[in-house]
Design an enzyme around this catalytic site. Structure first.
Site, PDB file in Angstrom:
ATOM      1  N   HIS A   1      14.495 -14.496  12.497  1.00 49.97           N
ATOM      2  CA  HIS A   1      14.144 -14.401  13.912  1.00 49.97           C
ATOM      3  C   HIS A   1      12.656 -14.417  14.191  1.00 49.97           C
ATOM      4  O   HIS A   1      12.257 -14.830  15.297  1.00 49.97           O
ATOM      5  CB  HIS A   1      14.751 -13.141  14.527  1.00 49.97           C
ATOM      6  CG  HIS A   1      16.244 -13.187  14.581  1.00 49.97           C
ATOM      7  ND1 HIS A   1      16.981 -12.204  15.186  1.00 49.97           N
ATOM      8  CD2 HIS A   1      17.148 -14.090  14.108  1.00 49.97           C
ATOM      9  CE1 HIS A   1      18.269 -12.495  15.087  1.00 49.97           C
ATOM     10  NE2 HIS A   1      18.389 -13.639  14.429  1.00 49.97           N
TER      11      HIS A   1
ATOM     12  N   CYS B   1       0.867  -1.180   0.000  1.00 51.30           N
ATOM     13  CA  CYS B   1       0.000   0.000   0.000  1.00 51.30           C
ATOM     14  C   CYS B   1       0.903   1.229   0.000  1.00 51.30           C
ATOM     15  O   CYS B   1       2.115   1.101  -0.155  1.00 51.30           O
ATOM     16  CB  CYS B   1      -0.966  -0.007   1.184  1.00 51.30           C
ATOM     17  SG  CYS B   1      -0.233   0.193   2.820  1.00 51.30           S
TER      18      CYS B   1
END
Length: 148
Positions: free
Chosen positions: A98, A65
């Site tokens: 992670h 967006c």
């Protein structure tokens, strides 16, 4: 890899470009819209892309967006989604290693940066490290299950 991709009107051009990039690399791309640059609301695309990922119908999702922020907020409302707004290759690598992010949010302004292709490909190709990071992801999933 099967990738669901969606954008609002501001992200349409970048979405089209990234779709080609991914298909050229052998990925299957599910384009969930929008199909042009007429004004639309980003949640109408963030939710279907995220739901495809959460249901296992797509391995990953990419959302674009104007800022990438709205898409990431909306995507993270879907249970099981770990959407990350990435602006750098390092962001993309770390959020996969992670956080095991499964949805990538981008700003349409990223389309002006030649490194956006590298950001996307790094995010697609970087594996989750597991280990102590899995413990943390499981804590998020447990919290999510209790509060929804």
């Amino acid at each position: 890899m099967k990738v669901a991709i969606g954008s609002d009107h501001r992200g349409y051009k970048l979405k089209s470009r990234l779709k080609d990039l991914l298909e050229d690399r052998g990925h299957e791309v599910m384009d969930l819209g929008t199909g042009n640059e007429e004004s639309v609301d980003y949640p109408d695309f963030a939710f279907p892309v995220s739901e495809k990922v959460a249901a296992g119908e797509a391995d990953r999702g990419i959302l674009i967006c104007g800022s990438g922020i709205g898409m990431s907020i909306a995507a993270n409302k879907v249970r099981g989604i770990r959407a990350a707004l990435c602006r750098t290759v390092w962001d993309a690598e770390m959020t996969r290693k992670h956080n095991d992010s499964n949805v990538l949010a981008l700003s349409e302004k990223s389309g002006e940066d030649p490194a956006v292709d590298e950001v996307v490909l790094t995010w697609i190709n970087t594996p989750f490290e597991g280990g102590r990071h899995l413990r943390r992801i499981n804590k998020i999933a447990d919290y999510e299950a209790l509060n929804h």
